[in-house]
Design a protein around this motif. Structure first.
Motif, PDB file in Angstrom:
ATOM      1  N   SER A   1       5.644   9.480  -0.573  1.00  0.00           N
ATOM      2  CA  SER A   1       5.221   9.318   1.205  1.00  0.00           C
ATOM      3  C   SER A   1       5.742   9.568   2.404  1.00  0.00           C
ATOM      4  CB  SER A   1       4.057   7.820   0.785  1.00  0.00           C
ATOM      5  OG  SER A   1       5.078   7.118   0.528  1.00  0.00           O
ATOM      6  N   ARG A   2       5.550   9.413   3.485  1.00  0.00           N
ATOM      7  CA  ARG A   2       5.994   9.884   4.760  1.00  0.00           C
ATOM      8  C   ARG A   2       6.121   8.714   5.270  1.00  0.00           C
ATOM      9  NH1 ARG A   2       8.292  15.413   5.921  1.00  0.00           N
ATOM     10  NH2 ARG A   2       7.451  16.769   3.980  1.00  0.00           N
ATOM     11  N   HIS A   3       7.333   8.014   6.086  1.00  0.00           N
ATOM     12  CA  HIS A   3       6.795   7.016   6.624  1.00  0.00           C
ATOM     13  C   HIS A   3       8.111   7.343   7.766  1.00  0.00           C
ATOM     14  CE1 HIS A   3       5.095   4.573   3.729  1.00  0.00           C
ATOM     15  NE2 HIS A   3       5.978   5.186   3.259  1.00  0.00           N
ATOM     16  N   TRP A   4       7.613   6.541   9.276  1.00  0.00           N
ATOM     17  CA  TRP A   4       8.469   7.625  10.498  1.00  0.00           C
ATOM     18  C   TRP A   4       9.780   5.888  10.418  1.00  0.00           C
ATOM     19  CZ3 TRP A   4       8.021  11.006  14.052  1.00  0.00           C
ATOM     20  CH2 TRP A   4       6.797  11.527  13.397  1.00  0.00           C
ATOM     21  N   ILE A   5      11.205   6.913  10.138  1.00  0.00           N
ATOM     22  CA  ILE A   5      12.482   6.125  10.139  1.00  0.00           C
ATOM     23  C   ILE A   5      13.247   6.268  11.456  1.00  0.00           C
ATOM     24  CG2 ILE A   5      14.672   6.170   9.430  1.00  0.00           C
ATOM     25  CD1 ILE A   5      13.387   7.245   6.802  1.00  0.00           C
ATOM     26  N   ARG A   6      13.116   4.945  12.206  1.00  0.00           N
ATOM     27  CA  ARG A   6      13.869   5.294  13.890  1.00  0.00           C
ATOM     28  C   ARG A   6      15.258   4.598  13.128  1.00  0.00           C
ATOM     29  NH1 ARG A   6       9.690   1.673  17.207  1.00  0.00           N
ATOM     30  NH2 ARG A   6       7.939   1.890  15.161  1.00  0.00           N
TER      31      ARG A   6
ATOM     32  N   ASP B   1       8.502   2.183  10.234  1.00  0.00           N
ATOM     33  CA  ASP B   1       7.568   2.457  10.300  1.00  0.00           C
ATOM     34  C   ASP B   1       6.731   2.208   8.804  1.00  0.00           C
ATOM     35  OD1 ASP B   1       5.031   1.861  11.034  1.00  0.00           O
ATOM     36  OD2 ASP B   1       5.667   2.747  12.805  1.00  0.00           O
ATOM     37  N   TRP B   2       6.111   1.099   8.129  1.00  0.00           N
ATOM     38  CA  TRP B   2       5.506   1.179   6.654  1.00  0.00           C
ATOM     39  C   TRP B   2       4.263   1.513   6.579  1.00  0.00           C
ATOM     40  CZ3 TRP B   2       8.141   1.605   2.154  1.00  0.00           C
ATOM     41  CH2 TRP B   2       9.458   1.005   2.496  1.00  0.00           C
ATOM     42  N   GLN B   3       3.901   2.192   7.619  1.00  0.00           N
ATOM     43  CA  GLN B   3       2.416   2.708   7.704  1.00  0.00           C
ATOM     44  C   GLN B   3       2.490   4.261   6.636  1.00  0.00           C
ATOM     45  OE1 GLN B   3       0.501   1.837  11.530  1.00  0.00           O
ATOM     46  NE2 GLN B   3      -0.093   0.138  11.805  1.00  0.00           N
ATOM     47  N   GLN B   4       1.428   4.620   6.712  1.00  0.00           N
ATOM     48  CA  GLN B   4       1.935   5.745   6.322  1.00  0.00           C
ATOM     49  C   GLN B   4       1.762   7.151   6.720  1.00  0.00           C
ATOM     50  OE1 GLN B   4       0.791   6.515   2.108  1.00  0.00           O
ATOM     51  NE2 GLN B   4       1.149   8.501   1.608  1.00  0.00           N
ATOM     52  N   ARG B   5       2.691   8.052   7.161  1.00  0.00           N
ATOM     53  CA  ARG B   5       1.852   8.798   8.015  1.00  0.00           C
ATOM     54  C   ARG B   5       1.772  10.222   7.947  1.00  0.00           C
ATOM     55  NH1 ARG B   5       1.681   5.978  12.001  1.00  0.00           N
ATOM     56  NH2 ARG B   5       3.489   5.076  12.511  1.00  0.00           N
TER      57      ARG B   5
ATOM     58  N   VAL C   1       8.445 -16.101  -5.504  1.00  0.00           N
ATOM     59  CA  VAL C   1       7.365 -16.273  -4.296  1.00  0.00           C
ATOM     60  C   VAL C   1       6.967 -15.584  -4.336  1.00  0.00           C
ATOM     61  CG1 VAL C   1       6.786 -16.674  -2.823  1.00  0.00           C
ATOM     62  CG2 VAL C   1       8.701 -18.124  -2.964  1.00  0.00           C
ATOM     63  N   GLN C   2       7.338 -14.013  -4.538  1.00  0.00           N
ATOM     64  CA  GLN C   2       6.431 -12.730  -4.847  1.00  0.00           C
ATOM     65  C   GLN C   2       6.482 -11.273  -4.994  1.00  0.00           C
ATOM     66  OE1 GLN C   2       5.210 -11.106  -0.220  1.00  0.00           O
ATOM     67  NE2 GLN C   2       7.205 -11.040   0.451  1.00  0.00           N
ATOM     68  N   ARG C   3       5.763 -10.213  -5.299  1.00  0.00           N
ATOM     69  CA  ARG C   3       6.751  -9.320  -5.940  1.00  0.00           C
ATOM     70  C   ARG C   3       7.568  -8.612  -5.350  1.00  0.00           C
ATOM     71  NH1 ARG C   3       1.608  -8.273  -9.552  1.00  0.00           N
ATOM     72  NH2 ARG C   3       2.223 -10.131 -11.439  1.00  0.00           N
ATOM     73  N   LEU C   4       8.409  -7.639  -5.120  1.00  0.00           N
ATOM     74  CA  LEU C   4       8.704  -6.676  -4.150  1.00  0.00           C
ATOM     75  C   LEU C   4       8.984  -6.055  -4.837  1.00  0.00           C
ATOM     76  CD1 LEU C   4      11.630  -9.679  -2.601  1.00  0.00           C
ATOM     77  CD2 LEU C   4       8.995  -9.084  -1.638  1.00  0.00           C
ATOM     78  N   TRP C   5       9.139  -4.729  -3.709  1.00  0.00           N
ATOM     79  CA  TRP C   5       9.357  -3.547  -4.145  1.00  0.00           C
ATOM     80  C   TRP C   5      10.864  -2.778  -3.650  1.00  0.00           C
ATOM     81  CZ3 TRP C   5       6.335  -1.652  -7.838  1.00  0.00           C
ATOM     82  CH2 TRP C   5       5.486  -1.917  -8.065  1.00  0.00           C
ATOM     83  N   LYS C   6      11.793  -2.315  -4.517  1.00  0.00           N
ATOM     84  CA  LYS C   6      12.872  -1.718  -3.980  1.00  0.00           C
ATOM     85  C   LYS C   6      13.053  -0.538  -3.474  1.00  0.00           C
ATOM     86  CE  LYS C   6      16.035  -4.474  -5.924  1.00  0.00           C
ATOM     87  NZ  LYS C   6      17.725  -5.048  -7.436  1.00  0.00           N
ATOM     88  N   ALA C   7      13.297   0.291  -2.094  1.00  0.00           N
ATOM     89  CA  ALA C   7      12.975   2.040  -2.189  1.00  0.00           C
ATOM     90  C   ALA C   7      13.915   2.648  -1.350  1.00  0.00           C
ATOM     91  CB  ALA C   7      11.629   1.672  -1.251  1.00  0.00           C
TER      92      ALA C   7
END
Length: 64
Positions: free
Chosen positions: A40-45, A60-64, A8-14
């Motif tokens: 890039s920095r992201h919050w990880i809980r 949390d994929w919003q960049q910090r 269905v769509q392009r995905l990224w392995k991170a």
């Protein structure tokens, strides 16, 4: 980040790196639908009692 395409769509392995509350460096591999910039920095809980458990990890994929 590595790009791949499903049906269905392009995905990224991170591969994400974080330090838990005990100071241990940990790695988490996941898939996301948007490309994040390298470094890039992201919050990880996570559950501090079980920091290696993938099912309790949230990015949390919003960049910090």
């Amino acid at each position: 980040m590595t790009r791949y395409r499903d049906d269905v769509q392009r995905l990224w392995k991170a591969t994400l790196r974080f330090e838990d509350s005990q100071g241990t460096q940990r790695w988490h591999r996941c898939v996301h639908h948007r490309r994040a910039a390298v470094g890039s920095r992201h919050w990880i809980r996570y559950d501090p009692r079980r920091p290696g458990r993938k099912s309790t990890l949230f990015v949390d994929w919003q960049q910090r």
